[in-house]
Design a protein around this motif. Structure first.
Motif, PDB file in Angstrom:
ATOM      1  N   THR A 146      50.515   0.988 -31.315  1.00  0.00           N
ATOM      2  CA  THR A 146      50.782   2.206 -31.938  1.00  0.00           C
ATOM      3  C   THR A 146      50.417   3.194 -30.886  1.00  0.00           C
ATOM      4  OG1 THR A 146      48.109   2.400 -32.685  1.00  0.00           O
ATOM      5  CG2 THR A 146      49.740   1.120 -34.041  1.00  0.00           C
ATOM      6  N   THR A 147      50.637   4.599 -31.545  1.00  0.00           N
ATOM      7  CA  THR A 147      50.038   5.776 -30.505  1.00  0.00           C
ATOM      8  C   THR A 147      48.842   5.875 -30.113  1.00  0.00           C
ATOM      9  OG1 THR A 147      51.872   6.963 -31.479  1.00  0.00           O
ATOM     10  CG2 THR A 147      50.389   8.228 -30.295  1.00  0.00           C
ATOM     11  N   GLN A 159      46.824  12.591 -29.539  1.00  0.00           N
ATOM     12  CA  GLN A 159      48.255  11.936 -29.801  1.00  0.00           C
ATOM     13  C   GLN A 159      49.485  12.580 -29.279  1.00  0.00           C
ATOM     14  OE1 GLN A 159      48.300  11.037 -34.259  1.00  0.00           O
ATOM     15  NE2 GLN A 159      47.182   9.098 -33.923  1.00  0.00           N
ATOM     16  N   ALA A 203      50.382  11.392 -26.052  1.00  0.00           N
ATOM     17  CA  ALA A 203      51.125  10.099 -26.035  1.00  0.00           C
ATOM     18  C   ALA A 203      52.487  10.003 -26.618  1.00  0.00           C
ATOM     19  CB  ALA A 203      50.127   8.955 -26.872  1.00  0.00           C
ATOM     20  N   GLN A 204      52.527  11.099 -27.554  1.00  0.00           N
ATOM     21  CA  GLN A 204      53.784  11.201 -28.110  1.00  0.00           C
ATOM     22  C   GLN A 204      54.902  11.976 -27.316  1.00  0.00           C
ATOM     23  OE1 GLN A 204      52.626  12.877 -31.712  1.00  0.00           O
ATOM     24  NE2 GLN A 204      52.166  10.999 -32.459  1.00  0.00           N
ATOM     25  N   ASP A 257      58.042  10.261 -26.015  1.00  0.00           N
ATOM     26  CA  ASP A 257      59.013  10.128 -26.932  1.00  0.00           C
ATOM     27  C   ASP A 257      59.611  11.213 -27.286  1.00  0.00           C
ATOM     28  OD1 ASP A 257      60.470   8.499 -28.635  1.00  0.00           O
ATOM     29  OD2 ASP A 257      59.040   9.165 -30.417  1.00  0.00           O
ATOM     30  N   HIS A 290      55.587   5.493 -38.283  1.00  0.00           N
ATOM     31  CA  HIS A 290      54.824   5.691 -37.143  1.00  0.00           C
ATOM     32  C   HIS A 290      55.424   5.002 -35.944  1.00  0.00           C
ATOM     33  CE1 HIS A 290      51.488   5.543 -40.273  1.00  0.00           C
ATOM     34  NE2 HIS A 290      51.243   6.701 -39.841  1.00  0.00           N
ATOM     35  N   ARG A 291      55.028   5.465 -34.711  1.00  0.00           N
ATOM     36  CA  ARG A 291      55.615   5.084 -33.297  1.00  0.00           C
ATOM     37  C   ARG A 291      55.219   3.624 -33.205  1.00  0.00           C
ATOM     38  NH1 ARG A 291      55.355  10.647 -32.795  1.00  0.00           N
ATOM     39  NH2 ARG A 291      57.312  11.513 -32.191  1.00  0.00           N
ATOM     40  N   TYR A 351      55.370   1.069 -29.588  1.00  0.00           N
ATOM     41  CA  TYR A 351      55.767   0.744 -28.187  1.00  0.00           C
ATOM     42  C   TYR A 351      55.665  -0.631 -28.025  1.00  0.00           C
ATOM     43  CZ  TYR A 351      54.798   5.786 -28.182  1.00  0.00           C
ATOM     44  OH  TYR A 351      55.162   7.156 -28.698  1.00  0.00           O
TER      45      TYR A 351
END
Length: 128
Positions: A22-23, A35, A38-39, A42, A56-57, A59
């Motif tokens: 997850t993020t 966050q 981190a995002q 993307d 939710h993202r 990875y």
């Protein structure tokens, strides 16, 4: 990094393309403070994160390894936009973007090392 996350990260090598992180995990792996940081990979289009049912993202291990390479260049003050532009150019020429990224990181690291070494030499000459 938490022990549980470290174990999950090491086990992810067996299935490198499965989105598991997850993020918040990304924040912990990279020691990001928000966050949004981190995002940004993307949002800039450098990494295409999968989404779970809640939106939710997520990875994969390979994406995290790719982010490590990108983050090294971002730490050298190269913007996400610049990296995206360079990567798109390489792809448009039919070149391997991953190989370009590795070569560019190596070149830039050597360039900065040389520039820092030369700056120290100049400072030493001034002091003498």
């Amino acid at each position: 990094m938490r022990k549980a996350l470290k174990i999950r990260y090491e086990e992810a090598v067996a299935t490198p393309n499965v989105p598991l992180f997850t993020t918040k995990d990304i924040m912990e792996i990279f020691r990001f403070s928000s966050q949004a940081t981190a995002q940004r990979f993307d949002k800039s289009g450098l990494i295409k994160a999968k989404r779970n049912n809640n939106g939710h993202r997520l990875y994969s291990y390979n994406q995290i390894e790719y982010m490590k390479k990108l983050q090294k260049l971002v730490d050298y003050d190269i913007s996400h936009f610049t990296l995206k532009t360079l990567m798109e150019f390489e792809i448009s020429k039919g070149r391997d973007a991953d190989l370009f990224l590795e070569e560019f990181t190596e070149f830039y690291t050597k360039r900065l090392y040389s520039a820092n070494r030369n700056a120290k030499r100049r400072q030493k000459k001034k002091a003498d």
